[in-house]
Structures are given as structure tokens and as C-alpha cells.
Design a protein around this motif. Structure first.
Motif, PDB file in Angstrom:
ATOM      1  N   PRO A 145      -2.707   7.273   8.296  1.00 36.90           N
ATOM      2  CA  PRO A 145      -1.373   6.659   8.326  1.00 36.90           C
ATOM      3  C   PRO A 145      -1.309   5.369   9.139  1.00 36.90           C
ATOM      4  CG  PRO A 145      -1.210   9.032   8.639  1.00 36.90           C
ATOM      5  CD  PRO A 145      -2.666   8.687   8.730  1.00 36.90           C
ATOM      6  N   ALA A 146      -2.064   5.306  10.245  1.00 33.69           N
ATOM      7  CA  ALA A 146      -2.031   4.098  11.080  1.00 33.69           C
ATOM      8  C   ALA A 146      -2.582   2.898  10.321  1.00 33.69           C
ATOM      9  CB  ALA A 146      -2.830   4.336  12.363  1.00 33.69           C
ATOM     10  N   ALA A 147      -3.686   3.091   9.608  1.00 36.49           N
ATOM     11  CA  ALA A 147      -4.275   2.005   8.822  1.00 36.49           C
ATOM     12  C   ALA A 147      -3.331   1.593   7.698  1.00 36.49           C
ATOM     13  CB  ALA A 147      -5.620   2.439   8.250  1.00 36.49           C
ATOM     14  N   LEU A 148      -2.683   2.569   7.087  1.00 39.05           N
ATOM     15  CA  LEU A 148      -1.740   2.276   6.017  1.00 39.05           C
ATOM     16  C   LEU A 148      -0.531   1.513   6.565  1.00 39.05           C
ATOM     17  CD1 LEU A 148      -0.693   2.426   3.162  1.00 39.05           C
ATOM     18  CD2 LEU A 148       0.034   4.789   3.586  1.00 39.05           C
ATOM     19  N   ALA A 149      -0.040   1.920   7.726  1.00 34.61           N
ATOM     20  CA  ALA A 149       1.087   1.226   8.349  1.00 34.61           C
ATOM     21  C   ALA A 149       0.733  -0.234   8.617  1.00 34.61           C
ATOM     22  CB  ALA A 149       1.500   1.928   9.636  1.00 34.61           C
ATOM     23  N   ASN A 150      -0.484  -0.476   9.097  1.00 36.60           N
ATOM     24  CA  ASN A 150      -0.922  -1.849   9.370  1.00 36.60           C
ATOM     25  C   ASN A 150      -0.961  -2.679   8.095  1.00 36.60           C
ATOM     26  OD1 ASN A 150      -1.251  -1.438  12.121  1.00 36.60           O
ATOM     27  ND2 ASN A 150      -3.397  -0.852  11.945  1.00 36.60           N
ATOM     28  N   ALA A 151      -1.421  -2.068   6.991  1.00 38.14           N
ATOM     29  CA  ALA A 151      -1.494  -2.778   5.713  1.00 38.14           C
ATOM     30  C   ALA A 151      -0.097  -3.108   5.198  1.00 38.14           C
ATOM     31  CB  ALA A 151      -2.253  -1.932   4.696  1.00 38.14           C
ATOM     32  N   ILE A 152       0.812  -2.140   5.305  1.00 36.18           N
ATOM     33  CA  ILE A 152       2.193  -2.370   4.868  1.00 36.18           C
ATOM     34  C   ILE A 152       2.824  -3.495   5.695  1.00 36.18           C
ATOM     35  CG2 ILE A 152       4.512  -1.364   4.785  1.00 36.18           C
ATOM     36  CD1 ILE A 152       3.148   1.329   4.138  1.00 36.18           C
ATOM     37  N   GLU A 153       2.642  -3.436   7.010  1.00 36.35           N
ATOM     38  CA  GLU A 153       3.220  -4.451   7.896  1.00 36.35           C
ATOM     39  C   GLU A 153       2.632  -5.833   7.611  1.00 36.35           C
ATOM     40  OE1 GLU A 153       2.545  -2.947  11.798  1.00 36.35           O
ATOM     41  OE2 GLU A 153       3.937  -1.266  11.553  1.00 36.35           O
ATOM     42  N   LYS A 154       1.348  -5.865   7.268  1.00 34.67           N
ATOM     43  CA  LYS A 154       0.706  -7.143   6.939  1.00 34.67           C
ATOM     44  C   LYS A 154       1.389  -7.793   5.738  1.00 34.67           C
ATOM     45  CE  LYS A 154      -3.757  -9.230   5.753  1.00 34.67           C
ATOM     46  NZ  LYS A 154      -5.223  -9.003   5.665  1.00 34.67           N
ATOM     47  N   LEU A 155       1.663  -7.006   4.714  1.00 32.85           N
ATOM     48  CA  LEU A 155       2.313  -7.542   3.523  1.00 32.85           C
ATOM     49  C   LEU A 155       3.792  -7.832   3.771  1.00 32.85           C
ATOM     50  CD1 LEU A 155       0.715  -5.429   0.646  1.00 32.85           C
ATOM     51  CD2 LEU A 155       0.314  -7.837   1.193  1.00 32.85           C
ATOM     52  N   MET A 156       4.436  -6.993   4.548  1.00 30.89           N
ATOM     53  CA  MET A 156       5.847  -7.219   4.857  1.00 30.89           C
ATOM     54  C   MET A 156       6.047  -8.540   5.578  1.00 30.89           C
ATOM     55  SD  MET A 156       7.401  -3.509   5.972  1.00 30.89           S
ATOM     56  CE  MET A 156       9.067  -4.153   6.057  1.00 30.89           C
ATOM     57  N   GLY A 157       5.099  -8.887   6.418  1.00 28.25           N
ATOM     58  CA  GLY A 157       5.229 -10.088   7.238  1.00 28.25           C
ATOM     59  C   GLY A 157       4.756 -11.359   6.576  1.00 28.25           C
ATOM     60  N   ASP A 158       4.300 -11.279   5.315  1.00 23.57           N
ATOM     61  CA  ASP A 158       3.743 -12.463   4.659  1.00 23.57           C
ATOM     62  C   ASP A 158       4.197 -12.505   3.203  1.00 23.57           C
ATOM     63  OD1 ASP A 158       2.192 -14.539   3.637  1.00 23.57           O
ATOM     64  OD2 ASP A 158       0.462 -14.034   4.890  1.00 23.57           O
ATOM     65  N   GLN A 159       5.318 -13.146   2.955  1.00 23.11           N
ATOM     66  CA  GLN A 159       5.875 -13.227   1.601  1.00 23.11           C
ATOM     67  C   GLN A 159       4.940 -13.959   0.650  1.00 23.11           C
ATOM     68  OE1 GLN A 159       9.753 -15.008   1.402  1.00 23.11           O
ATOM     69  NE2 GLN A 159       9.932 -14.761  -0.804  1.00 23.11           N
ATOM     70  N   CYS A 160       4.278 -15.007   1.135  1.00 25.64           N
ATOM     71  CA  CYS A 160       3.357 -15.767   0.286  1.00 25.64           C
ATOM     72  C   CYS A 160       2.187 -14.898  -0.158  1.00 25.64           C
ATOM     73  CB  CYS A 160       2.849 -17.005   1.026  1.00 25.64           C
ATOM     74  SG  CYS A 160       4.094 -18.289   1.265  1.00 25.64           S
ATOM     75  N   LEU A 161       1.662 -14.083   0.767  1.00 21.75           N
ATOM     76  CA  LEU A 161       0.550 -13.205   0.428  1.00 21.75           C
ATOM     77  C   LEU A 161       0.975 -12.178  -0.611  1.00 21.75           C
ATOM     78  CD1 LEU A 161      -2.358 -12.288   0.934  1.00 21.75           C
ATOM     79  CD2 LEU A 161      -1.515 -10.871   2.821  1.00 21.75           C
ATOM     80  N   ARG A 162       2.183 -11.628  -0.466  1.00 22.56           N
ATOM     81  CA  ARG A 162       2.683 -10.663  -1.448  1.00 22.56           C
ATOM     82  C   ARG A 162       2.777 -11.305  -2.826  1.00 22.56           C
ATOM     83  NH1 ARG A 162       6.687  -9.810   2.409  1.00 22.56           N
ATOM     84  NH2 ARG A 162       8.328 -10.547   0.986  1.00 22.56           N
ATOM     85  N   GLN A 163       3.302 -12.510  -2.864  1.00 28.78           N
ATOM     86  CA  GLN A 163       3.465 -13.206  -4.143  1.00 28.78           C
ATOM     87  C   GLN A 163       2.114 -13.499  -4.770  1.00 28.78           C
ATOM     88  OE1 GLN A 163       6.560 -14.046  -5.696  1.00 28.78           O
ATOM     89  NE2 GLN A 163       5.083 -14.288  -7.384  1.00 28.78           N
ATOM     90  N   GLU A 164       1.150 -13.960  -3.967  1.00 29.42           N
ATOM     91  CA  GLU A 164      -0.180 -14.279  -4.467  1.00 29.42           C
ATOM     92  C   GLU A 164      -0.870 -13.042  -5.022  1.00 29.42           C
ATOM     93  OE1 GLU A 164      -2.235 -16.063  -1.245  1.00 29.42           O
ATOM     94  OE2 GLU A 164      -1.033 -17.909  -1.262  1.00 29.42           O
ATOM     95  N   MET A 165      -0.773 -11.918  -4.297  1.00 28.37           N
ATOM     96  CA  MET A 165      -1.431 -10.696  -4.754  1.00 28.37           C
ATOM     97  C   MET A 165      -0.794 -10.162  -6.030  1.00 28.37           C
ATOM     98  SD  MET A 165      -2.426  -8.510  -1.364  1.00 28.37           S
ATOM     99  CE  MET A 165      -3.770  -9.043  -0.312  1.00 28.37           C
ATOM    100  N   GLY A 166       0.539 -10.259  -6.099  1.00 27.11           N
ATOM    101  CA  GLY A 166       1.220  -9.807  -7.308  1.00 27.11           C
ATOM    102  C   GLY A 166       0.827 -10.660  -8.509  1.00 27.11           C
ATOM    103  N   ASP A 167       0.756 -11.973  -8.313  1.00 25.96           N
ATOM    104  CA  ASP A 167       0.380 -12.883  -9.395  1.00 25.96           C
ATOM    105  C   ASP A 167      -1.062 -12.642  -9.841  1.00 25.96           C
ATOM    106  OD1 ASP A 167       2.865 -14.032  -9.299  1.00 25.96           O
ATOM    107  OD2 ASP A 167       2.236 -15.771  -8.108  1.00 25.96           O
ATOM    108  N   ARG A 168      -1.983 -12.487  -8.886  1.00 29.70           N
ATOM    109  CA  ARG A 168      -3.391 -12.270  -9.230  1.00 29.70           C
ATOM    110  C   ARG A 168      -3.586 -10.933  -9.953  1.00 29.70           C
ATOM    111  NH1 ARG A 168      -5.393 -14.112  -3.273  1.00 29.70           N
ATOM    112  NH2 ARG A 168      -5.404 -16.359  -3.613  1.00 29.70           N
ATOM    113  N   GLY A 169      -2.827  -9.931  -9.514  1.00 32.81           N
ATOM    114  CA  GLY A 169      -2.918  -8.641 -10.193  1.00 32.81           C
ATOM    115  C   GLY A 169      -2.558  -8.766 -11.665  1.00 32.81           C
TER     116      GLY A 169
END
Length: 214
Positions: free
Chosen positions: A190-214
Motif C-alpha cells: 500500500p505504501a508504494a501504491l500511495a506514492n505512485a498515486i500521489e506522484k500522478l496526482m501532483g503532476d497533471q502533465c505526466l497524467r496527460q502524457e501517460m494517458g495519451d501514450r497509452g
């Protein structure tokens, strides 16, 4: 061992079968997939955010059967950590729960405070025609499963331009490229998962890039 041909969905599965004694030349990899053009035509007329009171809050979502091995209880545990930094985030869990898993799920939800429980939306009567509307309501799709050989839900999330988080060391690593179109974390961590979620929550550009690449 005696089949003339075995079809595997991923390179991960092929290597597993080879380790079980199957000859490599008897294995063909045929990935699963979705009809992207048909998916794009599906209506998102159902306003999931409005129907379930999600408003403009950040939504971490899961969609699929609620069964043991999909990592749902670990996702709930991770959200307790996420809520310490992002208290307005919401957790959307959509899909039918199998009878054998309901007690595990209920026990995990009972650990939440009333405030935390108010941030969770449980949907059990999900219809296939509404799936795209649910993905469209998510900011991140999470299924850290160790029982899926090739989860079509990741492709459906990508087709809706939603970034994904899955389990490392599983067949998902065969088609999810870490840090490119998704994040991979250890199952039951859960701790590793929480860190991953927080990483994406804090970076809108990264979320958009990953969604587009997917």
C-alpha cells in the motif's frame, strides 16, 4: 505439455510456460485487445461525476470484478495515506463483488473513519454500456492485480486517455512501459501504491502524457 500449439497473451506467460517444460516453438503470443474504433463511438452520456456526487474532486478509480487478488483492499489501505496529503480525493470502486470477497472488502471498509468512508463511492450494478462513462470520470485507473494475465481494463482506460497503475513482476509489464504509459508497483504494498498515486496526482502533465501514450 502435449499440445501442438499453446497461445499465450504475453511474453511473460510464454516464459512461464517454458519454465513449466513447454517447448518455445509450440507457443505463440496473441495479445488480447479491444476494438478502439467501436470504443470511441460509445456514448459517455451518463454523467458519473454528477450521479455519484464526485463534483470536480480528484478521482482514483477501479473498475472490474471485485475479487481477491485484484489488490482492491490494498488500494483502500493506500488511500488512507493519500488522504493525509490530498484530503479531498475520492475513491471510486465499480464492479460486482463476488460473494467470497465481500467479507474481505467489508472488513477493509470498516477500518475507515466516517470521513474516509464518505470519500469512497461503491458501485456494484455496473452495466457494460456505462463502462466508458466511468473511466471518463477517473483521473487515474488503478488495478494492482497479480491474477490477471492481460487486463483489458488497462486498454479501456487508455482508450479513454486515463493513466494506469498496475503490478510489477506480473504479465502487465509486458505491455505497460514503466514511466511512459503507466506506473508499476509491488503487489500488496500500500505504501508504494500511495506514492505512485500521489506522484500522478501532483503532476497533471505526466497524467496527460501517460494517458495519451497509452
Amino acid at each position: 505439455l502435449y499440445a501442438d500449439l499453446i497461445i499465450a497473451c504475453t511474453e511473460f506467460e510464454k516464459n512461464f510456460l517454458i519454465n513449466q517444460g513447454v517447448k518455445a516453438e509450440n507457443i505463440s503470443i496473441v495479445p488480447l485487445g479491444i476494438d478502439y474504433r467501436a470504443w470511441m463511438k460509445i456514448s459517455t452520456s451518463l454523467n458519473v461525476r454528477e450521479k455519484y456526487g464526485l463534483g470536480r474532486d480528484f478521482v482514483v478509480g477501479y473498475l472490474g470484478r471485485k475479487v481477491e487478488g485484484k489488490g482492491i483492499e490494498h488500494l483502500i489501505q493506500s488511500m488512507r495515506m493519500v488522504w493525509q496529503k490530498f484530503p479531498t480525493a475520492r475513491l471510486l470502486l465499480a464492479g460486482k463483488a463476488e460473494e467470497t470477497y465481500k467479507k474481505i472488502l467489508e472488513a477493509e471498509l470498516n477500518q475507515l473513519t466516517q470521513d474516509e468512508l464518505a470519500r469512497v463511492v461503491m458501485v456494484d450494478d455496473l452495466e457494460d454500456k456505462d463502462k466508458k462513462s466511468f473511466y471518463a470520470a477517473m483521473d487515474i485507473f488503478v488495478m494492482v492485480s497479480h491474477i490477471d494475465s492481460f487486463g483489458l481494463v488497462y486498454l479501456e482506460a487508455w482508450a479513454t486517455e486515463v493513466p494506469v497503475i498496475a503490478a510489477q513482476g506480473t504479465s502487465q509489464k509486458s505491455f505497460i512501459e514503466e514511466e511512459k504509459d503507466g506506473l508499476l508497483v509491488e503487489y500488496a504494498n500500500p505504501a508504494a501504491l500511495a506514492n505512485a498515486i500521489e506522484k500522478l496526482m501532483g503532476d497533471q502533465c505526466l497524467r496527460q502524457e501517460m494517458g495519451d501514450r497509452g
